[in-house]
Design an enzyme around this catalytic site. Structure first.
Site, PDB file in Angstrom:
ATOM      1  N   GLY A 153     -10.886   7.799   9.489  1.00  0.00           N
ATOM      2  CA  GLY A 153     -11.137   7.908   8.486  1.00  0.00           C
ATOM      3  C   GLY A 153     -11.282   7.544   7.329  1.00  0.00           C
ATOM      4  CB  SER A 172      -9.536   4.076  10.975  1.00  0.00           C
ATOM      5  OG  SER A 172      -9.747   4.451   9.705  1.00  0.00           O
ATOM      6  CD  GLN A 213     -16.577 -12.941   0.765  1.00  0.00           C
ATOM      7  OE1 GLN A 213     -15.954 -14.001   0.132  1.00  0.00           O
ATOM      8  NE2 GLN A 213     -18.514 -12.273   0.785  1.00  0.00           N
ATOM      9  CG  HIS A 217      -9.997  -5.495   0.695  1.00  0.00           C
ATOM     10  ND1 HIS A 217      -9.445  -6.699   0.960  1.00  0.00           N
ATOM     11  CD2 HIS A 217     -11.484  -5.767   0.375  1.00  0.00           C
ATOM     12  CE1 HIS A 217     -10.179  -7.483   1.018  1.00  0.00           C
ATOM     13  NE2 HIS A 217     -11.209  -6.865   1.276  1.00  0.00           N
ATOM     14  CG  ASP A 237     -18.123  -4.542   3.071  1.00  0.00           C
ATOM     15  OD1 ASP A 237     -17.526  -4.116   1.939  1.00  0.00           O
ATOM     16  OD2 ASP A 237     -19.782  -5.230   3.677  1.00  0.00           O
ATOM     17  CG  LEU A 270     -12.283   3.980  16.142  1.00  0.00           C
ATOM     18  CD1 LEU A 270     -10.688   4.437  16.824  1.00  0.00           C
ATOM     19  CD2 LEU A 270     -12.649   4.819  18.082  1.00  0.00           C
ATOM     20  CG  ASP A 271     -14.435   9.051  10.955  1.00  0.00           C
ATOM     21  OD1 ASP A 271     -14.224   8.023  11.014  1.00  0.00           O
ATOM     22  OD2 ASP A 271     -14.726   9.297  10.135  1.00  0.00           O
TER      23      ASP A 271
END
Length: 411
Positions: free
Chosen positions: A384, A382, A209, A44, A14, A309-310
């Site tokens: 979002g 990333s 996974q 995914h 995840d 990262l948001d």
């Protein structure tokens, strides 16, 4: 960008492998996405710039960009689940090839998996992956994809599976019909097809996974029946770049040790939640200790993708854990055991169950800190879920720091 790239999750799954694979396919011309472990249990998520969303299971995460998918011999193929996924995507069977030697998962494998999970909670996805692998280990004539081209042989092998589990359920005739229809819809190929794809252009290997769930290196017995490291890729491809994926916070579905878990963190998930078979979706601080272990047992990584990262800007309580407190000691490393030693891994599970977070801090630059702690440059950030939320970074922008590795043994 002419090299092959293998994408592996360095956590419990995840972390965002799908969105990373989609971004890689959008950055360059990609010959194919090759799936190299797991099966229909994968989830995914890819969200396009205009908001279109699909959760990929067996099709590769480059499908929305028109990139072909190849299911290698290491995949466990579920034709029934694949048919449903294909329908949701507009039936893009022309983009799909399947290795004839890949194992077939059946409705009886799935039913047995769920019956076992009800009796003893393990954290399974309930899709029959473990049962399919276990059956194949004890039965050399376990059904494989190529069998769908020979209905008589397919029937014999399916009847044996049904008999082995001791219950009826779905009629064999219905499964034979569905599986042979699958054989007419897809292109079933020899293992040499993989080498042909690799020779024709750069490919992306998409894992399922995470390394901390690996069948040999995860916290036994709360693991998957699948090799989640780069090992399968190394058997298929002589040269590739190793890209590890992590979030800015660590997550886990279902049972098993999770040292940095913190139920007080308010980290809701749009695409993850409580699963009937997996159990609760758990969240916690970024576990640098466990992720360093994942890097080590995976054989190292060349680069990193850091997702979500948001999130730290929205959650001021989120931190990074760089050590554990366990049995009266402070440790900053999980020592890997011998290869394929499940007794060691089970002892490690007990040790981790007693561990608690040690040093916690909040970095000024999350990507730089994570790259330094894991000893590899962050090349993809990333911010979002959408494809437009990705940013590629030149290697070396976030230089890795030196990691101190103590010599003591933990278990």
């Amino acid at each position: 960008m002419t090299e092959h790239v293998a994408v592996v999750d360095l956590g419990y799954g995840d972390a965002g492998k799908g969105t990373v694979v989609d971004a890689l396919c959008g950055r360059r011309t990609t010959r194919a996405v090759l799936r190299f472990n797991g099966g229909a249990q994968a989830a995914h998520n890819v969200v396009t710039a205009d908001g279109r969303h699909h959760t990929f299971s067996q099709f590769g995460s480059g499908t929305l960009r028109g990139v072909p998918t190849h299911l290698t011999r290491f995949m466990i193929v579920d034709p029934l689940a694949l048919s449903a996924e294909a329908a949701a995507l507009g039936n893009p069977y022309e983009l799909l090839t399947v290795d004839g030697d890949a194992l077939l998962s059946t409705p009886w494998h799935r039913a047995a998996n769920r019956r076992r999970e009800r009796a003893d909670r393990h954290g399974s996805c309930g899709m029959g992956i473990g049962e399919t692998m276990a059956y194949a280990l004890g039965n050399p004539d376990a059904p494989r994809v190529a069998d769908v081209l020979n209905p008589a042989r397919l029937r014999r092998r399916l009847e044996k599976v049904q008999e082995a589990y001791g219950f009826g359920g779905t009629p064999v005739d219905d499964v034979v019909d569905a599986f042979t229809a699958f054989g007419r819809a897809v292109r079933i190929v020899h293992e040499s097809w993989t080498m042909r794809l690799l020779a024709e252009g750069p490919c992306v290997f998409e894992g399922a996974q995470g390394v901390l769930l690996d069948e040999w290196r995860g916290w036994h017995p709360h693991t998957t029946w699948s090799t989640t490291t780069f090992d399968n890729v190394a058997e298929l491809c002589p040269s590739f770049r190793r890209l590890g994926v992590v979030r800015t916070y660590t997550t886990r579905h279902g049972a098993g040790p999770f040292v940095t878990e913190n139920p007080l963190l308010d980290l809701p998930e749009r695409h993850n939640g409580h699963g009937e078979w997996q159990g609760a979706f758990r969240t916690g601080h970024f576990d640098a200790v466990a992720h360093r272990y994942a890097v080590q047992v995976a054989g190292g990584v060349d680069e990193l993708a850091v997702t979500h990262l948001d999130v730290p800007a929205l959650h001021g309580e989120l931190k990074i854990c760089t050590s554990y407190r366990v049995d009266g000691e402070v440790v900053d490393r999980i020592v890997p055991g011998p290869a394929r030693d499940l007794a060691y891994q089970e002892r490690l599970t007990g040790w981790l169950s007693r561990a608690r977070p040690g040093a916690l801090h909040r970095p000024a630059d999350w990507a730089a800190e994570i790259g330094g702690l894991l000893g590899a440059p962050v090349t993809l950030e990333s911010y979002g879920p959408r494809s437009t939320d990705k940013r590629f970074v030149s290697a070396g922008v976030h230089p890795p720091s030196r990691i101190r590795l103590p010599a003591y043994c933990l278990v």
